[in-house]
Design a protein around this motif. Structure first.
Motif, PDB file in Angstrom:
ATOM      1  N   ASN A 155     -42.023  48.497  20.688  1.00 38.35           N
ATOM      2  CA  ASN A 155     -40.855  47.121  20.589  1.00 38.35           C
ATOM      3  C   ASN A 155     -39.801  47.608  19.614  1.00 38.35           C
ATOM      4  OD1 ASN A 155     -42.332  45.605  22.095  1.00 38.35           O
ATOM      5  ND2 ASN A 155     -43.528  44.739  20.267  1.00 38.35           N
ATOM      6  N   GLN A 158     -36.389  47.461  21.076  1.00 39.03           N
ATOM      7  CA  GLN A 158     -35.936  46.540  21.858  1.00 39.03           C
ATOM      8  C   GLN A 158     -35.494  45.328  20.683  1.00 39.03           C
ATOM      9  OE1 GLN A 158     -34.648  44.033  23.808  1.00 39.03           O
ATOM     10  NE2 GLN A 158     -36.010  45.241  25.138  1.00 39.03           N
ATOM     11  N   THR A 159     -33.951  45.146  20.848  1.00 42.10           N
ATOM     12  CA  THR A 159     -33.542  44.408  19.732  1.00 42.10           C
ATOM     13  C   THR A 159     -33.308  43.085  20.049  1.00 42.10           C
ATOM     14  OG1 THR A 159     -31.244  44.744  20.932  1.00 42.10           O
ATOM     15  CG2 THR A 159     -32.255  46.334  19.056  1.00 42.10           C
ATOM     16  N   LEU A 160     -33.691  42.607  21.560  1.00 41.10           N
ATOM     17  CA  LEU A 160     -33.520  41.220  21.880  1.00 41.10           C
ATOM     18  C   LEU A 160     -34.731  40.581  21.915  1.00 41.10           C
ATOM     19  CD1 LEU A 160     -31.172  41.713  24.960  1.00 41.10           C
ATOM     20  CD2 LEU A 160     -30.541  41.099  22.441  1.00 41.10           C
ATOM     21  N   SER A 161     -34.733  39.192  21.403  1.00 37.19           N
ATOM     22  CA  SER A 161     -35.946  38.445  21.548  1.00 37.19           C
ATOM     23  C   SER A 161     -36.148  37.972  23.165  1.00 37.19           C
ATOM     24  CB  SER A 161     -35.632  37.167  20.907  1.00 37.19           C
ATOM     25  OG  SER A 161     -35.010  36.274  21.553  1.00 37.19           O
ATOM     26  N   PRO A 162     -37.681  37.715  23.443  1.00 37.11           N
ATOM     27  CA  PRO A 162     -37.800  37.092  24.773  1.00 37.11           C
ATOM     28  C   PRO A 162     -36.790  36.207  25.367  1.00 37.11           C
ATOM     29  CG  PRO A 162     -39.836  37.549  23.484  1.00 37.11           C
ATOM     30  CD  PRO A 162     -38.929  37.649  22.659  1.00 37.11           C
ATOM     31  N   GLU A 164     -33.650  35.825  24.414  1.00 37.47           N
ATOM     32  CA  GLU A 164     -32.361  36.331  24.523  1.00 37.47           C
ATOM     33  C   GLU A 164     -32.437  37.379  25.838  1.00 37.47           C
ATOM     34  OE1 GLU A 164     -30.737  36.672  19.959  1.00 37.47           O
ATOM     35  OE2 GLU A 164     -32.411  38.376  20.868  1.00 37.47           O
ATOM     36  N   ARG A 165     -33.433  37.869  26.140  1.00 35.35           N
ATOM     37  CA  ARG A 165     -33.859  38.821  27.290  1.00 35.35           C
ATOM     38  C   ARG A 165     -33.781  37.805  28.800  1.00 35.35           C
ATOM     39  NH1 ARG A 165     -38.795  42.983  26.439  1.00 35.35           N
ATOM     40  NH2 ARG A 165     -37.555  43.782  28.669  1.00 35.35           N
ATOM     41  N   THR A 205     -38.659  28.234  25.954  1.00 34.54           N
ATOM     42  CA  THR A 205     -39.498  28.817  26.822  1.00 34.54           C
ATOM     43  C   THR A 205     -39.819  28.424  28.001  1.00 34.54           C
ATOM     44  OG1 THR A 205     -40.457  30.048  24.795  1.00 34.54           O
ATOM     45  CG2 THR A 205     -41.673  29.950  26.788  1.00 34.54           C
ATOM     46  N   LYS A 257     -41.671  39.698  27.696  1.00 26.90           N
ATOM     47  CA  LYS A 257     -42.527  39.021  26.913  1.00 26.90           C
ATOM     48  C   LYS A 257     -42.266  37.575  26.594  1.00 26.90           C
ATOM     49  CE  LYS A 257     -44.378  43.239  25.687  1.00 26.90           C
ATOM     50  NZ  LYS A 257     -43.463  44.165  26.531  1.00 26.90           N
ATOM     51  N   LEU A 258     -41.746  37.042  27.890  1.00 25.07           N
ATOM     52  CA  LEU A 258     -41.640  35.408  27.695  1.00 25.07           C
ATOM     53  C   LEU A 258     -42.756  34.757  28.114  1.00 25.07           C
ATOM     54  CD1 LEU A 258     -39.124  33.369  27.494  1.00 25.07           C
ATOM     55  CD2 LEU A 258     -39.110  33.394  30.068  1.00 25.07           C
TER      56      LEU A 258
END
Length: 392
Positions: A155, A158-162, A164-165, A205, A257-258
């Motif tokens: 991880n 990976q700079t973005l949160s789920p 944000e992705r 989410t 990862k959502l």
């Protein structure tokens, strides 16, 4: 393994899914485990850093391990890890394009060099051959890098949160999304996704999970992946498309990862179970389509073909002999209506119509398109409304 008594892997997967659906704990029905972790964790080969094909990912993911790492016993030994005592592997299959074989004399004897080492050659197949392998999860292996350390390394970049992705995925799709109302669905006539306002969802989410599910349907438009999307809401025909979107939601949710949430699961489970029972090879087709949906939305393969015409199955021919579900069928006659007359191993003869589940299953078994399933690393009124709304 006795191949004569061995059920094809899609049949095994279909049987397992049917059982889980009846128990109410399939991935479609329970997206989160009792420990609060996602029910589906995207499987990965820790040595190559690459994933598995959609059907194999389902098979592995259905084991509900928290550890995403999977590899064969041989690969594990090369990596300095070993299978724990009494652990059982999980069977997958994949297309094999090459093989290393011993060089032999005309009499069949192996040719060895002066040191007694068997000489080998690399054979490239004209078309992919089915190969099978038993994989073991990281929880089944000893001397593995601690899971927390492995995930932290994975991880780091990976700079973005789920969330944000998910936002980026939706934005990159350029799909038309109209907010308002109380339903989430894709309108195939207007080529637009309709979603309730975010505030109407339990949380962010759930909103993005619903949006991704509808995006999966959006990919089926003729200008994109061009999938059959007919049938009224809740019909058996309609459920084929829902299965594809549901699997794609599982795969995409795992990747970013959502997580996933197939909100309308109660409306479809009986149909899913019926499809899997009558057409067990449909899970292979649905998985391949879900993989294409996933690849398109995640941008894994920018050169993905937009048409599926090249995948249209060849028809039957008189004399075809087809092995299917521990039985064999011989095609005795073909008719202009596309009906076929078959005889099974017991001598029973019957006419099979294109509308019969057996027909599509035999066609699938004949053409065995699973050979084409490459792993990712390889490259107005109510009645009118029901006719164009997809994925409510």
């Amino acid at each position: 393994m006795n191949d004569k008594n061995f059920k094809a892997l899609p049949i095994q997967l279909s049987d397992k899914l049917i059982g889980e659906i009846k128990e109410g704990n399939s991935l479609f029905q329970k997206p989160v485990k009792e420990n609060g972790m996602p029910a589906f964790v995207t499987p990965i080969n820790p040595t190559t850093g690459k994933g598995y094909s959609a059907m194999n990912a389902l098979i592995l993911g259905m084991k509900r391990h928290d550890d995403p790492r999977w590899m064969s016993a041989e690969a594990a030994s090369y990596a300095g890890t070993y299978v724990k005592k009494d652990e059982k592997g999980t069977l997958i299959e994949f297309p094999k394009t090459k093989d290393i074989q011993a060089i032999r004399t005309a009499e069949g004897e192996r040719i060895k060099d002066g040191a007694g080492v068997t000489q080998t050659k690399t054979v490239t197949y004209d078309k992919p051959q089915q190969a099978k392998s038993f994989l073991f999860n990281g929880e089944q292996l000893k001397d593995m890098e601690p899971l927390e350390e492995y995930l932290q390394k994975q991880n780091e970049s990976q700079t973005l949160s789920p969330i944000e992705r998910a936002e980026k995925l939706i934005s990159d799709s350029k799909a038309v999304i109209i907010h308002g109302g109380n339903e989430a669905y894709y309108d195939k006539q207007r080529d637009a996704i309709f979603l309730p306002e975010m505030e109407q969802f339990e949380n962010e989410t759930k909103y993005y999970q619903a949006a991704i599910h509808q995006l999966a349907h959006w990919t089926g438009h003729e200008s994109r992946l061009d999938r059959p999307m007919g049938g009224k809401f809740g019909s058996l025909e309609y459920s084929h498309e829902e299965m594809r979107a549901a699997i794609a939601g599982i795969l995409i949710g795992g990747e970013i990862k959502l997580g996933h949430n197939f909100g309308q699961q109660a409306s479809y489970m009986n149909n899913f179970a019926r499809i899997l029972k009558d057409q067990p090879f449909e899970i292979a087709k649905a998985s391949r389509d879900a993989q294409k949906i996933t690849a398109l939305l995640l941008g894994i393969n920018k050169k993905l073909e937009q048409k599926q015409g090249a995948e249209n199955n060849l028809g039957f021919k008189k004399g075809d002999e087809i092995a299917y579900m521990d039985n064999s069928y011989k095609v005795l006659e073909t008719y202009k209506t596309k009906n076929i007359k078959v005889e099974d191993a017991s001598g029973t003869r019957k006419i099979v119509k294109p509308t019969d589940g057996l027909y599509s299953s035999l066609l699938e078994a004949k053409n065995n398109p699973r050979e084409q399933e490459m792993a990712m690393e390889e490259e107005q009124g109510q009645s009118q409304e029901q006719s164009y709304k997809v994925g409510r």
